[in-house]
Design an enzyme around this catalytic site. Structure first.
Site, mmCIF file in Angstrom:
data_model
loop_
_atom_site.group_PDB
_atom_site.id
_atom_site.type_symbol
_atom_site.label_atom_id
_atom_site.label_comp_id
_atom_site.label_asym_id
_atom_site.label_seq_id
_atom_site.Cartn_x
_atom_site.Cartn_y
_atom_site.Cartn_z
ATOM 1 C CE LYS A 131 -40.346 23.149 -25.058
ATOM 2 N NZ LYS A 131 -39.540 23.505 -26.410
ATOM 3 C CG ASP A 145 -39.997 17.742 -28.661
ATOM 4 O OD1 ASP A 145 -40.785 17.484 -28.940
ATOM 5 O OD2 ASP A 145 -39.666 18.563 -29.638
ATOM 6 C CE LYS A 171 -37.596 17.464 -31.045
ATOM 7 N NZ LYS A 171 -36.734 18.642 -32.001
ATOM 8 C CG ASP A 178 -39.855 19.033 -33.842
ATOM 9 O OD1 ASP A 178 -40.575 19.155 -32.322
ATOM 10 O OD2 ASP A 178 -39.021 19.596 -33.759
ATOM 11 N NE ARG A 191 -44.553 27.363 -30.787
ATOM 12 C CZ ARG A 191 -43.723 27.861 -32.168
ATOM 13 N NH1 ARG A 191 -44.319 28.548 -32.737
ATOM 14 N NH2 ARG A 191 -42.915 27.401 -31.926
#
Length: 461
Positions: free
Chosen positions: A228, A233, A240, A310, A314
């Protein structure tokens, strides 16, 4: 950084490892002056504790390094590595009865203690050097230390200097060093070449998303590593809070770890065919950001309902796994800083992993303690499959309820590995939250050494 052993020399200083329980016996072997110095110092052979033994000419006659007691050794990996920073300048030779993996741990800990992150400020390098102890594979340990250093440096570099293009440059430099082939698919080409979820996650960022694809080796079993590479992020539109965003430069820790492991494999010349796949993106906020409620169609053809932007890691891994699966490698491994649930379950030290093949799980369980790289098996618990099936689409990227978050994420990824029989997934933390011997605060590799140790058995090398 000092990540290699010193050249042998006749005047190397003896460095004696001594356990608490054998300190009295060791004292009996010392000259009277050194025994008196030991008593005067109150030295008790605590784990990593150093006692320099002075010579009559003012030089160092030798040094003791404590191994502590059994309880201390069980609680702390690489405990003797603390000694490196405390020892005076010089070249040392190890005096010990340790053999096998215990000796390897001491020697590797020494090397890792020489790893400092110096991209933005210089740190004093340790002045003590060690000759490779008899009984260790020096080249192997140095290759492992260099791979770990690469992982740490990549994670520690802030997103301002480690965006998707920078991560691709790091992979390209590694490929050039070892003669590997590399291809990078960038921006809208991801759509044309059918990587829609990688593109969807990364399209809002100013720096274009990309897929890194590296190949090395021409014969032997096939191994595909998928990491990954979310270089930062924000959480996307499900933004966030600031406190949760502070460490998000490490969200490419899976990519950093597979690159570090790839470096170890290539440096050691393992007889296998290696492929490394890294979806490199930033999860950003802009008018083009993907939204909660969107339904994305993956490379595999499975549709995914977005219930939280968020939970993006995956998504990008899914497209990369689908690509890797098309070649049906003998073994495919994904590594990702994927879920907070894994941290709640096992804390920052343990690397939880999932395996479709019980023999692979057994190999990792046996290998991990040998190389001081703790892992813990978690289950692909199929009764939870229903939790990732929202009804409106094939899959849900963020199932409601909050239960079993690491397991449901692993089950999500497993849906994209349908033709490859043997798949292992690591849900790592990639960060050392407090300083420990040979592991300063910052990025850290997890699972790579255990995998390297297990691979010969897993792939019959």
């Amino acid at each position: 950084m000092s990540l290699t052993f010193a050249a042998p020399t006749d005047d190397a200083i003896p460095l004696t490892l001594v356990a608490k329980e054998s300190l009295a016996k060791v004292k009996e072997t010392l000259p009277d002056s050194h025994a008196a110095w030991l008593d005067a110092s109150g030295y008790s052979a605590g784990l990593g504790a150093v006692l320099v033994l002075p010579g009559k000419d003012g030089k160092i006659d030798g040094a003791l390094v404590g191994l502590g007691d059994a309880k201390a050794r069980a609680r702390m990996r690489f405990g003797t590595a603390k000694a490196r920073a405390a020892l005076p300048e010089g070249t040392y030779r190890l005096v010990t009865d340790l053999t096998g993996h215990a000796l390897d741990e001491v020697a590797l800990g020494w090397l890792l203690a020489g790893n400092t992150f110096e991209k933005y400020t210089k740190h004093p390098a340790p002045k003590a050097e060690l000759i490779a102890p008899d009984g260790v594979d020096a080249a192997r340990l140095q290759a492992i230390a260099a791979g770990e250093a690469l992982t740490r440096d990549l994670i520690n570099t802030p997103a301002s200097d480690m965006g998707p293009a920078d991560l691709a440059d790091a992979a390209r430099a590694l490929a050039d060093e070892f003669g590997a082939e590399i291809d990078v698919i960038v921006g809208d080409d991801l759509i044309e070449q059918n990587f829609p979820m990688i593109h969807a996650v990364g399209r809002a960022a100013a720096r274009a998303p990309r897929l890194i694809d590296m190949h090395w080796g021409e014969s032997g079993p096939t191994l595909t590593l998928v990491g990954k590479g979310v270089c930062f992020d924000t959480g996307g539109l499900n933004l966030k809070p600031g406190a949760s965003m502070g460490l998000m430069k490490k969200d490419m820790g899976g990519a950093a770890t597979v690159l570090g492991l790839a470096r170890m494999i290539m440096a050691l010349g393992l007889k296998l065919q290696l492929r490394v796949l890294i979806p490199a993106v930033e999860n950003a906020v802009s008018g083009d950001a993907f939204r909660p409620g969107d339904i994305l169609t993956s490379r595999k053809g499975l549709t995914v309902e977005i219930n939280n932007t968020d939970a993006e890691g995956r998504l990008v891994l899914a497209d990369a796994l689908a690509l890797g699966d098309e070649d049906m490698p003998d073994l495919m491994v994904s590594m990702a800083t994927l879920t907070g649930a894994a941290r709640v379950a096992v804390g920052p030290d343990l690397a939880p992993f999932y395996a479709t093949d019980e023999m692979d799980a057994d190999a990792l369980r046996v290998a991990a303690p040998k190389v001081a790289d703790p892992v813990w098996e978690m289950p692909f618990w199929t009764p939870y499959d229903a939790m990732i099936e929202p009804g409106i689409a094939d899959l849900d990227n963020a199932p409601k309820g909050g239960f079993a978050g690491s397991i449901t994420a692993a089950l999500f990824l497993k849906r994209f590995v349908t033709d490859t029989d043997r798949y292992v997934h690591f849900d790592i933390f990639g960060w050392q939250p407090s300083a420990a011997p040979a592991r300063p605060v910052g990025g850290v590799g997890q699972g790579a050494r255990a995998l390297l140790e297990a691979l010969p058995g897993m792939l019959k090398l």
